[in-house]
Design a protein around this motif. Structure first.
Motif, PDB file in Angstrom:
ATOM      1  N   GLY A 154     -39.789  26.573 -43.148  1.00  0.00           N
ATOM      2  CA  GLY A 154     -41.354  26.767 -43.422  1.00  0.00           C
ATOM      3  C   GLY A 154     -42.181  28.337 -43.350  1.00  0.00           C
ATOM      4  N   PRO A 155     -43.705  28.306 -43.132  1.00  0.00           N
ATOM      5  CA  PRO A 155     -44.062  29.430 -43.678  1.00  0.00           C
ATOM      6  C   PRO A 155     -44.082  30.264 -42.207  1.00  0.00           C
ATOM      7  CG  PRO A 155     -45.808  27.735 -43.870  1.00  0.00           C
ATOM      8  CD  PRO A 155     -44.497  26.674 -43.713  1.00  0.00           C
ATOM      9  N   ARG A 156     -43.594  29.332 -41.224  1.00  0.00           N
ATOM     10  CA  ARG A 156     -43.151  30.083 -39.972  1.00  0.00           C
ATOM     11  C   ARG A 156     -41.526  30.312 -39.318  1.00  0.00           C
ATOM     12  NH1 ARG A 156     -47.535  32.336 -37.720  1.00  0.00           N
ATOM     13  NH2 ARG A 156     -49.400  31.825 -37.647  1.00  0.00           N
ATOM     14  N   GLY A 157     -41.165  29.390 -40.503  1.00  0.00           N
ATOM     15  CA  GLY A 157     -39.767  29.212 -40.441  1.00  0.00           C
ATOM     16  C   GLY A 157     -38.835  30.106 -39.719  1.00  0.00           C
ATOM     17  N   ASP A 158     -37.703  30.081 -39.618  1.00  0.00           N
ATOM     18  CA  ASP A 158     -36.522  31.115 -38.958  1.00  0.00           C
ATOM     19  C   ASP A 158     -36.582  32.131 -39.239  1.00  0.00           C
ATOM     20  OD1 ASP A 158     -35.965  29.328 -36.464  1.00  0.00           O
ATOM     21  OD2 ASP A 158     -34.252  28.402 -38.012  1.00  0.00           O
ATOM     22  N   LEU A 159     -36.009  33.402 -38.829  1.00  0.00           N
ATOM     23  CA  LEU A 159     -36.228  34.501 -39.651  1.00  0.00           C
ATOM     24  C   LEU A 159     -34.971  35.174 -39.629  1.00  0.00           C
ATOM     25  CD1 LEU A 159     -38.164  37.337 -37.783  1.00  0.00           C
ATOM     26  CD2 LEU A 159     -39.064  36.114 -40.237  1.00  0.00           C
ATOM     27  N   MET A 160     -34.167  35.690 -41.469  1.00  0.00           N
ATOM     28  CA  MET A 160     -32.717  35.989 -41.860  1.00  0.00           C
ATOM     29  C   MET A 160     -32.617  37.501 -42.714  1.00  0.00           C
ATOM     30  SD  MET A 160     -30.369  33.915 -44.906  1.00  0.00           S
ATOM     31  CE  MET A 160     -30.629  32.881 -43.952  1.00  0.00           C
ATOM     32  N   THR A 161     -31.243  37.897 -41.265  1.00  0.00           N
ATOM     33  CA  THR A 161     -31.775  39.511 -42.124  1.00  0.00           C
ATOM     34  C   THR A 161     -31.021  40.065 -43.138  1.00  0.00           C
ATOM     35  OG1 THR A 161     -33.180  40.625 -39.493  1.00  0.00           O
ATOM     36  CG2 THR A 161     -31.476  41.379 -40.197  1.00  0.00           C
ATOM     37  N   ILE A 162     -30.582  40.705 -43.980  1.00  0.00           N
ATOM     38  CA  ILE A 162     -29.472  40.411 -45.244  1.00  0.00           C
ATOM     39  C   ILE A 162     -29.856  41.926 -45.202  1.00  0.00           C
ATOM     40  CG2 ILE A 162     -28.511  40.273 -47.450  1.00  0.00           C
ATOM     41  CD1 ILE A 162     -30.157  36.661 -47.245  1.00  0.00           C
ATOM     42  N   ASN A 163     -28.345  42.846 -45.850  1.00  0.00           N
ATOM     43  CA  ASN A 163     -28.325  44.266 -45.437  1.00  0.00           C
ATOM     44  C   ASN A 163     -30.077  44.852 -44.456  1.00  0.00           C
ATOM     45  OD1 ASN A 163     -25.972  43.514 -47.312  1.00  0.00           O
ATOM     46  ND2 ASN A 163     -27.905  43.297 -48.777  1.00  0.00           N
ATOM     47  N   GLY A 164     -30.082  44.488 -43.319  1.00  0.00           N
ATOM     48  CA  GLY A 164     -31.462  45.468 -42.329  1.00  0.00           C
ATOM     49  C   GLY A 164     -33.153  45.132 -43.062  1.00  0.00           C
ATOM     50  N   LEU A 165     -32.626  43.931 -44.201  1.00  0.00           N
ATOM     51  CA  LEU A 165     -34.882  43.827 -44.615  1.00  0.00           C
ATOM     52  C   LEU A 165     -34.339  42.401 -43.729  1.00  0.00           C
ATOM     53  CD1 LEU A 165     -34.265  44.808 -48.051  1.00  0.00           C
ATOM     54  CD2 LEU A 165     -35.783  45.680 -46.832  1.00  0.00           C
ATOM     55  N   GLU A 166     -35.284  41.772 -43.912  1.00  0.00           N
ATOM     56  CA  GLU A 166     -36.351  41.047 -42.775  1.00  0.00           C
ATOM     57  C   GLU A 166     -36.513  39.611 -43.669  1.00  0.00           C
ATOM     58  OE1 GLU A 166     -37.853  41.026 -39.629  1.00  0.00           O
ATOM     59  OE2 GLU A 166     -36.156  40.712 -37.738  1.00  0.00           O
ATOM     60  N   TYR A 167     -36.496  38.437 -43.426  1.00  0.00           N
ATOM     61  CA  TYR A 167     -36.566  37.433 -44.562  1.00  0.00           C
ATOM     62  C   TYR A 167     -37.270  36.694 -43.847  1.00  0.00           C
ATOM     63  CZ  TYR A 167     -34.700  40.006 -48.796  1.00  0.00           C
ATOM     64  OH  TYR A 167     -34.596  40.811 -49.100  1.00  0.00           O
ATOM     65  N   THR A 168     -38.143  35.544 -44.364  1.00  0.00           N
ATOM     66  CA  THR A 168     -38.644  34.206 -43.589  1.00  0.00           C
ATOM     67  C   THR A 168     -38.163  33.288 -44.189  1.00  0.00           C
ATOM     68  OG1 THR A 168     -40.655  34.582 -42.736  1.00  0.00           O
ATOM     69  CG2 THR A 168     -40.475  32.607 -42.805  1.00  0.00           C
ATOM     70  N   VAL A 169     -37.492  32.156 -43.903  1.00  0.00           N
ATOM     71  CA  VAL A 169     -36.808  30.940 -44.246  1.00  0.00           C
ATOM     72  C   VAL A 169     -37.600  29.905 -44.638  1.00  0.00           C
ATOM     73  CG1 VAL A 169     -34.585  28.890 -44.694  1.00  0.00           C
ATOM     74  CG2 VAL A 169     -34.645  31.123 -43.265  1.00  0.00           C
ATOM     75  N   LEU A 170     -38.311  29.902 -46.111  1.00  0.00           N
ATOM     76  CA  LEU A 170     -39.403  29.493 -45.864  1.00  0.00           C
ATOM     77  C   LEU A 170     -38.947  27.112 -46.843  1.00  0.00           C
ATOM     78  CD1 LEU A 170     -40.921  31.949 -48.989  1.00  0.00           C
ATOM     79  CD2 LEU A 170     -41.975  30.870 -47.061  1.00  0.00           C
ATOM     80  N   ALA A 171     -37.884  27.401 -47.102  1.00  0.00           N
ATOM     81  CA  ALA A 171     -37.159  25.929 -47.672  1.00  0.00           C
ATOM     82  C   ALA A 171     -35.453  26.044 -47.841  1.00  0.00           C
ATOM     83  CB  ALA A 171     -37.421  25.760 -49.433  1.00  0.00           C
ATOM     84  N   ILE A 172     -35.228  25.156 -47.635  1.00  0.00           N
ATOM     85  CA  ILE A 172     -33.712  24.816 -47.598  1.00  0.00           C
ATOM     86  C   ILE A 172     -33.415  23.388 -49.011  1.00  0.00           C
ATOM     87  CG2 ILE A 172     -31.524  23.850 -46.938  1.00  0.00           C
ATOM     88  CD1 ILE A 172     -32.601  25.166 -43.908  1.00  0.00           C
ATOM     89  N   ASP A 173     -32.428  23.986 -49.795  1.00  0.00           N
ATOM     90  CA  ASP A 173     -32.354  22.982 -51.085  1.00  0.00           C
ATOM     91  C   ASP A 173     -31.097  23.033 -50.813  1.00  0.00           C
ATOM     92  OD1 ASP A 173     -32.587  21.508 -52.939  1.00  0.00           O
ATOM     93  OD2 ASP A 173     -32.944  22.896 -55.056  1.00  0.00           O
TER      94      ASP A 173
END
Length: 102
Positions: free
Chosen positions: A66-85
């Motif tokens: 979601g817009p305030r979803g969990d944070l995922m770190t890949i190769n030192g970069l942070e991403y917010t998980v918006l959707a799981i399909d």
């Protein structure tokens, strides 16, 4: 017949990257530029960063999208998980948004 879960498992073993999330780790096929995804009978371009992983691994980490979803770190970069399909065949596509620090 080709078993999608077996193909994904082999691809993750050969080309997977480690993502840190929820105090654990997840092996993913990471595409910072997005990816193509089949939805029913048509192919759709997802133009945001994506990560593909085994559905069982995603579910085990209780990832909240979601817009305030969990944070995922890949190769030192942070991403917010918006959707799981989930694809219904053992894999899940996580659509993400890059998180920039203020």
């Amino acid at each position: 017949m080709i078993d999608r879960a077996e193909v994904l498992t082999a691809a993750l073993a050969d080309f997977g990257e480690t993502a840190a999330i929820n105090g654990g780790s997840l092996t993913v096929l990471y595409s910072p530029a997005g990816s193509m995804r089949w939805t029913g009978m048509e192919e759709v371009l997802v133009q945001q960063p994506t990560a593909e992983a085994l559905t069982a691994d995603v579910e085990a980490l209780d990832i909240v999208p979601g817009p305030r979803g969990d944070l995922m770190t890949i190769n030192g970069l942070e991403y917010t998980v918006l959707a799981i399909d989930p694809d219904g065949e053992g894999g899940s596509l996580l659509t993400m948004q890059r998180r920039y620090l203020d």
